[in-house]
Design a protein around this motif. Sequence first.
Motif, PDB file in Angstrom:
ATOM      1  N   GLU A 191      42.092  36.722   4.664  1.00  0.00           N
ATOM      2  CA  GLU A 191      43.073  37.797   4.531  1.00  0.00           C
ATOM      3  C   GLU A 191      44.035  37.534   3.386  1.00  0.00           C
ATOM      4  N   CYS A 192      44.373  36.265   3.141  1.00  0.00           N
ATOM      5  CA  CYS A 192      45.236  35.926   2.012  1.00  0.00           C
ATOM      6  C   CYS A 192      44.573  36.270   0.685  1.00  0.00           C
ATOM      7  N   ASN A 193      43.268  36.322   0.671  1.00  0.00           N
ATOM      8  CA  ASN A 193      42.531  36.621  -0.552  1.00  0.00           C
ATOM      9  C   ASN A 193      41.943  38.024  -0.531  1.00  0.00           C
ATOM     10  N   PHE A 194      42.659  38.922   0.172  1.00  0.00           N
ATOM     11  CA  PHE A 194      42.433  40.367   0.089  1.00  0.00           C
ATOM     12  C   PHE A 194      41.094  40.823   0.639  1.00  0.00           C
ATOM     13  N   LEU A 195      40.656  40.171   1.705  1.00  0.00           N
ATOM     14  CA  LEU A 195      39.472  40.634   2.418  1.00  0.00           C
ATOM     15  C   LEU A 195      39.892  41.290   3.726  1.00  0.00           C
ATOM     16  N   ILE A 196      39.160  42.297   4.130  1.00  0.00           N
ATOM     17  CA  ILE A 196      39.333  42.898   5.450  1.00  0.00           C
ATOM     18  C   ILE A 196      38.509  42.067   6.423  1.00  0.00           C
ATOM     19  N   THR A 197      39.126  41.600   7.477  1.00  0.00           N
ATOM     20  CA  THR A 197      38.430  40.738   8.436  1.00  0.00           C
ATOM     21  C   THR A 197      38.292  41.438   9.784  1.00  0.00           C
ATOM     22  N   GLN A 198      37.154  41.231  10.399  1.00  0.00           N
ATOM     23  CA  GLN A 198      36.918  41.683  11.769  1.00  0.00           C
ATOM     24  C   GLN A 198      36.418  40.475  12.571  1.00  0.00           C
ATOM     25  N   PRO A 199      37.362  39.635  13.014  1.00  0.00           N
ATOM     26  CA  PRO A 199      36.973  38.415  13.732  1.00  0.00           C
ATOM     27  C   PRO A 199      36.688  38.697  15.208  1.00  0.00           C
ATOM     28  N   VAL A 200      35.669  38.061  15.740  1.00  0.00           N
ATOM     29  CA  VAL A 200      35.314  38.188  17.158  1.00  0.00           C
ATOM     30  C   VAL A 200      35.004  36.793  17.694  1.00  0.00           C
ATOM     31  N   ARG A 201      35.754  36.362  18.700  1.00  0.00           N
ATOM     32  CA  ARG A 201      35.457  35.086  19.348  1.00  0.00           C
ATOM     33  C   ARG A 201      34.405  35.296  20.437  1.00  0.00           C
ATOM     34  N   ALA A 202      33.583  34.277  20.631  1.00  0.00           N
ATOM     35  CA  ALA A 202      32.516  34.351  21.640  1.00  0.00           C
ATOM     36  C   ALA A 202      33.074  33.986  23.012  1.00  0.00           C
ATOM     37  N   GLU A 203      33.997  34.812  23.501  1.00  0.00           N
ATOM     38  CA  GLU A 203      34.641  34.553  24.786  1.00  0.00           C
ATOM     39  C   GLU A 203      33.812  35.133  25.928  1.00  0.00           C
ATOM     40  N   GLU A 204      34.383  35.171  27.138  1.00  0.00           N
ATOM     41  CA  GLU A 204      33.626  35.545  28.335  1.00  0.00           C
ATOM     42  C   GLU A 204      32.987  36.926  28.224  1.00  0.00           C
ATOM     43  N   ASN A 205      33.696  37.864  27.618  1.00  0.00           N
ATOM     44  CA  ASN A 205      33.171  39.222  27.510  1.00  0.00           C
ATOM     45  C   ASN A 205      32.327  39.430  26.249  1.00  0.00           C
ATOM     46  N   PHE A 206      32.011  38.336  25.562  1.00  0.00           N
ATOM     47  CA  PHE A 206      31.210  38.412  24.341  1.00  0.00           C
ATOM     48  C   PHE A 206      29.798  38.888  24.668  1.00  0.00           C
ATOM     49  N   SER A 207      29.309  39.858  23.895  1.00  0.00           N
ATOM     50  CA  SER A 207      28.005  40.453  24.152  1.00  0.00           C
ATOM     51  C   SER A 207      26.987  40.013  23.112  1.00  0.00           C
ATOM     52  N   GLU A 208      25.897  39.403  23.574  1.00  0.00           N
ATOM     53  CA  GLU A 208      24.822  39.022  22.659  1.00  0.00           C
ATOM     54  C   GLU A 208      24.219  40.253  22.004  1.00  0.00           C
ATOM     55  N   GLY A 209      24.082  41.327  22.796  1.00  0.00           N
ATOM     56  CA  GLY A 209      23.512  42.558  22.247  1.00  0.00           C
ATOM     57  C   GLY A 209      24.362  43.138  21.135  1.00  0.00           C
ATOM     58  N   THR A 210      25.688  43.102  21.318  1.00  0.00           N
ATOM     59  CA  THR A 210      26.588  43.620  20.282  1.00  0.00           C
ATOM     60  C   THR A 210      26.474  42.786  19.016  1.00  0.00           C
ATOM     61  N   PHE A 211      26.444  41.457  19.188  1.00  0.00           N
ATOM     62  CA  PHE A 211      26.300  40.587  18.019  1.00  0.00           C
ATOM     63  C   PHE A 211      24.990  40.868  17.284  1.00  0.00           C
ATOM     64  N   ARG A 212      23.925  41.064  18.013  1.00  0.00           N
ATOM     65  CA  ARG A 212      22.633  41.347  17.382  1.00  0.00           C
ATOM     66  C   ARG A 212      22.706  42.638  16.557  1.00  0.00           C
ATOM     67  N   GLU A 213      23.402  43.645  17.088  1.00  0.00           N
ATOM     68  CA  GLU A 213      23.550  44.901  16.352  1.00  0.00           C
ATOM     69  C   GLU A 213      24.383  44.689  15.085  1.00  0.00           C
ATOM     70  N   VAL A 214      25.402  43.816  15.178  1.00  0.00           N
ATOM     71  CA  VAL A 214      26.212  43.497  14.000  1.00  0.00           C
ATOM     72  C   VAL A 214      25.349  42.818  12.942  1.00  0.00           C
ATOM     73  N   VAL A 215      24.486  41.900  13.371  1.00  0.00           N
ATOM     74  CA  VAL A 215      23.573  41.224  12.443  1.00  0.00           C
ATOM     75  C   VAL A 215      22.661  42.255  11.767  1.00  0.00           C
ATOM     76  N   LYS A 216      22.098  43.153  12.553  1.00  0.00           N
ATOM     77  CA  LYS A 216      21.211  44.183  11.993  1.00  0.00           C
ATOM     78  C   LYS A 216      21.943  45.052  10.980  1.00  0.00           C
ATOM     79  N   GLN A 217      23.170  45.439  11.329  1.00  0.00           N
ATOM     80  CA  GLN A 217      23.948  46.328  10.472  1.00  0.00           C
ATOM     81  C   GLN A 217      24.327  45.652   9.152  1.00  0.00           C
TER      82      GLN A 217
END
Length: 449
Positions: A119-145
């Motif tokens: 963020e200090c170097n002018f990037l837009i960040t969308q951080p997601v921690r792999a916590e209890e509600n973390f979805s493998e399916g959602t991550f896979r879709e992010v990888v595909k996208q």
Amino acid sequence: MNVHVTPPQSPKQFYRRELPAGCIEFSSEEGKQVFKEALSSGHMDCYFKLAAQFRTQDEPAFCGLSTLVMVLNSLSVDPGRVWKGPWRWYHESMLDCCMSLQLVKKQGITFDNFVCLAECNFLITQPVRAEENFSEGTFREVVKQTTRQDKSVLVISYSRKVLNQTGDGHFSPIGGYHPGRDLALVLDTARFKYPPHWVPVTTLVTAMRSIDPDTGKPRGYIQLSRHFDFTPLLLFRISPQLSVTFSQGLSSELTTFMNFWLQWLSEPADADKDQESIVQQAVLEVLKWASFLSETASILTSQLDVKCPELVSEGHLCAVKDMMESLEKLDIFPLLSLTLCDFVATKSKEVVQKVCRAAGIPNCMSGNVQCCELMKLLTPAHFFSILLLSWPYKVVSKSEMSNAAKLQDFADKHKEQVSGVLQNEISALMKQLKTILKLYKEDNLCTCR
């Protein structure tokens, strides 16, 4: 009598490691076939810009920095700072926001440190921690996208142990995806250790869920894209000496200074004082503590390339001059100039020099400044004006009656008169300061609440 002396043991040496089972080497025959199939599926679009910027990290603990350098250069982000010669280009040595490089060499960076640096170097960040509600399916879709385009990059923070690799915490960009075999391409920047390799997405999810012992939190992933609303800083920048968290190496004197400054901002404002009086008081409070800083300590500084005009274009210098003139036309500038003059008149030369250095101006009162004529025009009033206009007061205090709130109102009124390069300079500095302050507060050593 014969005495047998055991020769000293040589330190163990390695030339790379064998990839463990479950990881497919990118350059192997199987890896090449996976690449061909992934390419034909359309999930390798992100690969080519990343591959053009693929780095081998310079230090064993630089995986996060080298990964970020790859991302920044692949997304064509202009650092606004000279790397070498006339060239503006990102290198690990330039990522000195949020943490000191010496500290990174010793212990690497955490998930939050990585986000802060991005963020200090002018990037837009969308951080997601792999916590209890973390979805493998959602991550896979992010990888595909993210693998079907080249406008954003996916970076994972994971544990090597889960992949049966040596070491533990690591950062890597994802360079492609094979939908049929559910494999992601890990572009490992530690190429002296492991080559790029394909890994099952399910394995990566498990590796991201591992707990980072330094933070007690799981790791995760970050989607990164370029922030087109921001252009590089032209003249000012935060001193690298402020760019560390309180618990991770900030010098004792700067820790004292920052704790004092943040505490004063969070205190109730004097109801009998108007905004100008609060501004004057703020400057005097900063000056009081800045006069105790050592010769090497500074709060703000200026861009290196502006000090060396042969490295920058005439247009750059012209824009800097316009910005300085715009700053000098604001009501805050003569107010601060007068306050500073009154302070200087009552202090010794040594104290004045310390204040100048805190404002990033070496020897500013001695007349021996070895820099271009433009830099000789800079005064502490320029630095204090930009500091007060760009400080993210709302991060410090939410109270409408605090000193921070009064200064916020004052800054907002001035920023309504600001446009062009000065507006961008203020916005960019505020973004960096806001990112760093949030990290400071998470350390729980900041006295403000």
